[in-house]
Design an enzyme around this catalytic site. Structure first.
Site, PDB file in Angstrom:
ATOM      1  CB  CYS A 155     -15.661 102.188  15.817  1.00  0.00           C
ATOM      2  SG  CYS A 155     -15.586 100.485  15.194  1.00  0.00           S
ATOM      3  CE1 TYR A 156     -10.373 106.473  18.223  1.00  0.00           C
ATOM      4  CE2 TYR A 156     -11.212 105.208  20.086  1.00  0.00           C
ATOM      5  CZ  TYR A 156     -10.144 105.684  19.345  1.00  0.00           C
ATOM      6  OH  TYR A 156      -8.864 105.357  19.699  1.00  0.00           O
TER       7      TYR A 156
END
Length: 366
Positions: A155-156
Site C-alpha cells: 500500500c505504501y
C-alpha cells in the site's frame, strides 16, 4: 549554488473498473463461512467497515443456485484459479485501466511525447514485457523514456513512486515524470472459511491512478519524504505468492500497533517534530476504518481532518498503492476553494514491515 528544483504533482487522473462488487462479495462470503458465530461477527464487521463500494472487472452474480462469485465462473467454489491464470488476467486487463487513468490527465500527444520518466507501481500483478513497456507502446511515448517498476511493496508504494519522481525532478528540472499506481486486488480472492482472511479481503478493491510530476509550480509541491519501520511487527502484514494467487496476512493487531507507534517516537519523527496542528491538510492511506481511526487517535489529529481518506474508503475500498493518490486528487480539486493555497500538508501510507512511508507537501493550486 542554486537550490534544487521543487517537484510538483501537477495533475492526477484516476480510473475504476466497471463493476461494483462489494455487496456481491459479502453475499458470496456468507456462503463460505460455516460457523454461526463467525457469520455473526462477519456481518457485524461488514456494517462497521465504512465501505459501500469496491470495484472490479468481474461481473458479480447474485444467483445462489450457481454459487459463483462472478458471471464467468472465475471464482467457483472448489475450482478457484491458479496464480498463472490470475496473472494472465492481470496482463489482459491492467494496461487498459492504466490507459484510462492516464487519459484523465488530459495530456496531448505532444505532452505525452515529452514524458522523460515513467514509474509504474503494482503489487497485484506481474508480466513481462512489463506494464511500463506496454504503456510506452500504446501511448506513443518516447521509446527512450527512463522506466522504473516499483513492485510488491504494497500500500505504501505510491509514496515510494512519488519519492522517485521527486528525486528525478530535483536532479533534472526539465524532467517530466509520469507516475502510475495500478492495482487489481480482486484477482487475489482466496477460497477460505478463515474469518481473519475474509475480513482482510473485505477491504480491497481495484483501481488505478496516474500523476504528472514536474518542476512546474502548480498543484501540490512535494517538500520531503520520511520512512519509519515499527519494531517487532514484521508479521503483522505480509504478502506472499501462493499457488492460487497472492496470499495476504493482515493481522487484526495492525490498528493497535499503528496507534501505539504513532503516539510515540515514530509519530514524532514522521511529523518532523512538529505538532499535528501545524499541518492543515492530511492525505492518509485509507487501509480500513480502523486504520484511519488509529492514525487519528495516535497522531492526535482533529476530527474531520481525514474526511478525504474516509470518502475514498467508502466509495472505493482499499485499492492498495492507488488509494492515497485518489485522496490527493480530491485535495487538489479543492485547492482555492475548500482547501486554501499555501497550506502545509502531510501524507502517509502503511504496508509490510510494518512500515510507514510519508511525505510533507504544500498546496499550491493552479
Amino acid at each position: 549554488m542554486p537550490a534544487p528544483a521543487i517537484a510538483h504533482i501537477n495533475r492526477i487522473g484516476t480510473a475504476l473498473p466497471p463493476n461494483d462488487v462489494h455487496e456481491a462479495f459479502v453475499d458470496f462470503v456468507g456462503g463460505l463461512i460455516k460457523d454461526r458465530r463467525d457469520q455473526l461477527i462477519f456481518k457485524r464487521l461488514v456494517g462497521r467497515s465504512a465501505i459501500d463500494h469496491r470495484w472490479s472487472f468481474f461481473t458479480p452474480v447474485k444467483d445462489p443456485d450457481g454459487f459463483t462469485a462472478d458471471a464467468e465462473g472465475f471464482y467457483r467454489p472448489g475450482a478457484f484459479p491458479s496464480t498463472a491464470k490470475r496473472m494472465a488476467r492481470f496482463a489482459a486487463t491492467a494496461p487498459g485501466l492504466a490507459e484510462q487513468a492516464i487519459a484523465g490527465l488530459g495530456l496531448s500527444a505532444v505532452e505525452l511525447q515529452g514524458i522523460t520518466h515513467l514509474v509504474v507501481a503494482s503489487c497485484t500483478g506481474m508480466t513481462a514485457p512489463g506494464i511500463d513497456q506496454i504503456l510506452v507502446q500504446r501511448l506513443g511515448l518516447n521509446p527512450g523514456v527512463e522506466r522504473t517498476h516499483v513492485g510488491f511493496m504494497g500500500c505504501y508504494a505510491a509514496v515510494n513512486s512519488l519519492r522517485l519522481a521527486h528525486h528525478f525532478v530535483r536532479s533534472d528540472p526539465s524532467a517530466r515524470v509520469l507516475v502510475v499506481n495500478l492495482e487489481l486486488c480482486s484477482l487475489h480472492f482466496q477460497e477460505t472459511g478463515e474469518l481473519e482472511s475474509l475480513l482482510a479481503m473485505l477491504l480491497f478493491g481495484d483501481g488505478c491512478a496516474a500523476a504528472l510530476v514536474t518542476a512546474d509550480a502548480h498543484g501540490i509541491a512535494l517538500t520531503d519524504f520520511r520512512a519509519a519501520t515499527i519494531a517487532d511487527s514484521a508479521d503483522a502484514i505480509t504478502w506472499g505468492v501462493g499457488d492460487q494467487g497472492f496470499d495476504m496476512v493482515l493481522s487484526g493487531r495492525v490498528p493497535a500497533i499503528l496507534q501505539q507507534a504513532l503516539a510515540g517516537p515514530a509519530g514524532v519523527d514522521l511529523l518532523h517534530g512538529r505538532s499535528p496542528d501545524e499541518y492543515g491538510v492530511w492525505a492518509v492511506h485509507g487501509g480500513g476504518r480502523a486504520i484511519l481511526d488509529a492514525v487519528e487517535t495516535g497522531l492526535g489529529i482533529g476530527q474531520g481532518a481525514l474526511n478525504w481518506s474516509r470518502e475514498v474508503l467508502r466509495e472505493c475500498g482499499n485499492m492498495s498503492s492507488a488509494t492515497i493518490m485518489f485522496v490527493l486528487q480530491r485535495i487538489m480539486a479543492g485547492i482555492g476553494t475548500s482547501v486554501p493555497r499555501g497550506v502545509p500538508g502531510f501524507a502517509v501510507a502503511f504496508g509490510p514491515g510494518l512500515a510507514a512511508e510519508s511525505f510533507r507537501f504544500e498546496t499550491v493550486g493552479v
